[in-house]
Design a protein around this motif. Sequence first.
Motif, PDB file in Angstrom:
ATOM      1  N   GLY A 220       0.804  -1.209   0.000  1.00 13.76           N
ATOM      2  CA  GLY A 220       0.000   0.000   0.000  1.00 13.76           C
ATOM      3  C   GLY A 220       0.842   1.267   0.000  1.00 13.76           C
ATOM      4  O   GLY A 220       0.539   2.225  -0.717  1.00 13.76           O
ATOM      5  N   SER A 221       1.923   1.281   0.778  1.00 15.54           N
ATOM      6  CA  SER A 221       2.804   2.453   0.841  1.00 15.54           C
ATOM      7  C   SER A 221       3.461   2.726  -0.498  1.00 15.54           C
ATOM      8  O   SER A 221       3.503   3.859  -0.969  1.00 15.54           O
ATOM      9  N   ARG A 222       3.976   1.650  -1.122  1.00 18.93           N
ATOM     10  CA  ARG A 222       4.624   1.813  -2.427  1.00 18.93           C
ATOM     11  C   ARG A 222       3.611   2.238  -3.489  1.00 18.93           C
ATOM     12  O   ARG A 222       3.919   3.034  -4.368  1.00 18.93           O
ATOM     13  N   ALA A 223       2.389   1.696  -3.413  1.00 24.55           N
ATOM     14  CA  ALA A 223       1.356   2.053  -4.383  1.00 24.55           C
ATOM     15  C   ALA A 223       1.027   3.541  -4.302  1.00 24.55           C
ATOM     16  O   ALA A 223       0.890   4.218  -5.327  1.00 24.55           O
ATOM     17  N   VAL A 224       0.909   4.052  -3.072  1.00 24.86           N
ATOM     18  CA  VAL A 224       0.603   5.472  -2.887  1.00 24.86           C
ATOM     19  C   VAL A 224       1.750   6.351  -3.380  1.00 24.86           C
ATOM     20  O   VAL A 224       1.543   7.351  -4.077  1.00 24.86           O
ATOM     21  N   LEU A 225       2.982   5.981  -3.039  1.00 27.14           N
ATOM     22  CA  LEU A 225       4.146   6.771  -3.455  1.00 27.14           C
ATOM     23  C   LEU A 225       4.323   6.758  -4.963  1.00 27.14           C
ATOM     24  O   LEU A 225       4.857   7.713  -5.552  1.00 27.14           O
ATOM     25  N   LEU A 226       3.866   5.690  -5.621  1.00 29.42           N
ATOM     26  CA  LEU A 226       3.954   5.593  -7.080  1.00 29.42           C
ATOM     27  C   LEU A 226       2.672   6.072  -7.762  1.00 29.42           C
ATOM     28  O   LEU A 226       2.448   5.811  -8.938  1.00 29.42           O
ATOM     29  N   LYS A 227       1.820   6.778  -6.990  1.00 28.51           N
ATOM     30  CA  LYS A 227       0.605   7.411  -7.508  1.00 28.51           C
ATOM     31  C   LYS A 227      -0.450   6.411  -7.983  1.00 28.51           C
ATOM     32  O   LYS A 227      -1.201   6.676  -8.926  1.00 28.51           O
ATOM     33  N   HIS A 228      -0.517   5.253  -7.350  1.00 29.48           N
ATOM     34  CA  HIS A 228      -1.569   4.277  -7.641  1.00 29.48           C
ATOM     35  C   HIS A 228      -2.382   4.078  -6.362  1.00 29.48           C
ATOM     36  O   HIS A 228      -2.380   3.003  -5.761  1.00 29.48           O
ATOM     37  N   LYS A 229      -3.070   5.146  -5.948  1.00 28.72           N
ATOM     38  CA  LYS A 229      -3.704   5.170  -4.633  1.00 28.72           C
ATOM     39  C   LYS A 229      -4.854   4.185  -4.500  1.00 28.72           C
ATOM     40  O   LYS A 229      -5.074   3.627  -3.422  1.00 28.72           O
ATOM     41  N   GLU A 230      -5.610   3.960  -5.576  1.00 28.09           N
ATOM     42  CA  GLU A 230      -6.744   3.047  -5.482  1.00 28.09           C
ATOM     43  C   GLU A 230      -6.290   1.594  -5.353  1.00 28.09           C
ATOM     44  O   GLU A 230      -7.026   0.757  -4.848  1.00 28.09           O
ATOM     45  N   GLN A 231      -5.082   1.286  -5.829  1.00 27.32           N
ATOM     46  CA  GLN A 231      -4.523  -0.045  -5.605  1.00 27.32           C
ATOM     47  C   GLN A 231      -4.368  -0.303  -4.113  1.00 27.32           C
ATOM     48  O   GLN A 231      -4.673  -1.390  -3.615  1.00 27.32           O
ATOM     49  N   ALA A 232      -3.870   0.703  -3.396  1.00 25.03           N
ATOM     50  CA  ALA A 232      -3.647   0.563  -1.951  1.00 25.03           C
ATOM     51  C   ALA A 232      -4.957   0.312  -1.225  1.00 25.03           C
ATOM     52  O   ALA A 232      -5.047  -0.566  -0.356  1.00 25.03           O
ATOM     53  N   LEU A 233      -5.999   1.055  -1.586  1.00 22.36           N
ATOM     54  CA  LEU A 233      -7.303   0.892  -0.943  1.00 22.36           C
ATOM     55  C   LEU A 233      -7.915  -0.463  -1.285  1.00 22.36           C
ATOM     56  O   LEU A 233      -8.458  -1.150  -0.421  1.00 22.36           O
ATOM     57  N   GLY A 234      -7.823  -0.856  -2.560  1.00 20.04           N
ATOM     58  CA  GLY A 234      -8.355  -2.144  -2.983  1.00 20.04           C
ATOM     59  C   GLY A 234      -7.680  -3.300  -2.266  1.00 20.04           C
ATOM     60  O   GLY A 234      -8.330  -4.290  -1.903  1.00 20.04           O
ATOM     61  N   ASN A 235      -6.368  -3.165  -2.039  1.00 14.13           N
ATOM     62  CA  ASN A 235      -5.624  -4.212  -1.343  1.00 14.13           C
ATOM     63  C   ASN A 235      -6.090  -4.374   0.104  1.00 14.13           C
ATOM     64  O   ASN A 235      -6.277  -5.490   0.589  1.00 14.13           O
ATOM     65  N   ILE A 236      -6.282  -3.260   0.793  1.00 13.37           N
ATOM     66  CA  ILE A 236      -6.737  -3.295   2.188  1.00 13.37           C
ATOM     67  C   ILE A 236      -8.112  -3.953   2.288  1.00 13.37           C
ATOM     68  O   ILE A 236      -8.337  -4.865   3.101  1.00 13.37           O
ATOM     69  N   MET A 237      -9.036  -3.514   1.443  1.00 15.92           N
ATOM     70  CA  MET A 237     -10.396  -4.049   1.484  1.00 15.92           C
ATOM     71  C   MET A 237     -10.412  -5.528   1.113  1.00 15.92           C
ATOM     72  O   MET A 237     -11.095  -6.334   1.746  1.00 15.92           O
ATOM     73  N   GLY A 238      -9.662  -5.898   0.084  1.00 21.99           N
ATOM     74  CA  GLY A 238      -9.615  -7.294  -0.329  1.00 21.99           C
ATOM     75  C   GLY A 238      -8.989  -8.183   0.718  1.00 21.99           C
ATOM     76  O   GLY A 238      -9.417  -9.331   0.916  1.00 21.99           O
TER      77      GLY A 238
END
Length: 317
Positions: A220-238
């Motif tokens: 999630g941290s790397r996704a946010v830093l690489l500007k893929h914020k919805e990936q981070a949220l999707g990962n948490i929920m999944g």
Amino acid sequence: MALTINILILIISAFVLAKSGTLLVRSLSKLARFLKVSEYMIAFVLVAFATSVPELFVGIVSALNKTPEISLGNVIGSNIADVTLVMGIIALLGRYTKIQNKFIFKDLFYMFLIALVPILLMLDNLLSRLDGFILLIIFFLYMYKMIHKNKSVERINNVHYTEVFKNFGIFFLSILLLLGSAEFLVRSAKEISIELNLPILLIGLFVVAIGTSLPELVYGSRAVLLKHKEQALGNIMGSIVANSTAVLGITAIITPIAFNFSLFLISGSFMIFALFIFMIFIRSGSAITWREGVALLMLYILFIIVQFYIQGLPTVQ
């Protein structure tokens, strides 16, 4: 000497975690473009289950050792850590995460309901094999729904399949590195705790629950830093869906989970409360801000204080 070696293993594992998290995000974003699937969906279905493998491993081992209550505590603790500690850090890194994907709001509600199912099934102080099968059926039905929602995708013309296979290879390699390094980090942290004569409660509360949440945190941290914020949220929920259904379901099928419900009343209630607050934050303003991230972190600190106050510190071994 052993302490120094474990500290070195911990540092190296943390470095590999960060590097593999970067590789995973980059390969996933390329695969999502090729498949014309939203980054949110591919993170939810693929990465969410993959990063729940540590919880699944703990569940299987604890069930085979006839102590499945460890898996129950780990799942509850991991879900709390995911929506408070992990999401709080992600929100701080992202500063302001605007939600563009309209499906997220509906999926938030489903996530909350699915996380409630095992709590309801445990009202009789037992998570039976039948309950385990019910949880697995819910998991597969929901995953089918997520995949079916993106079924009507078109292929991209002039695809370089060598590039696609290469990114699939990077994806699976980074998953292995992510999970392997997390395993070494948890083991070394546990050894350090023992050698420093820390309380057993700290090992269970921080190493097991937080340790198995490391893949979600790094990804999630790397996704946010690489500007893929919805990936981070999707990962948490999944991950929460996978933990609450697949992990507990498989564990209960191997060995039914019998326990004193009052022992899990505080943590179970806190999990429901944390998931509700997380859902409210996301739905309010269609975004999550750094201030809400701070509130989530404070919520996790409150959880730790409550656990220490209610249970008290055990005798140091």
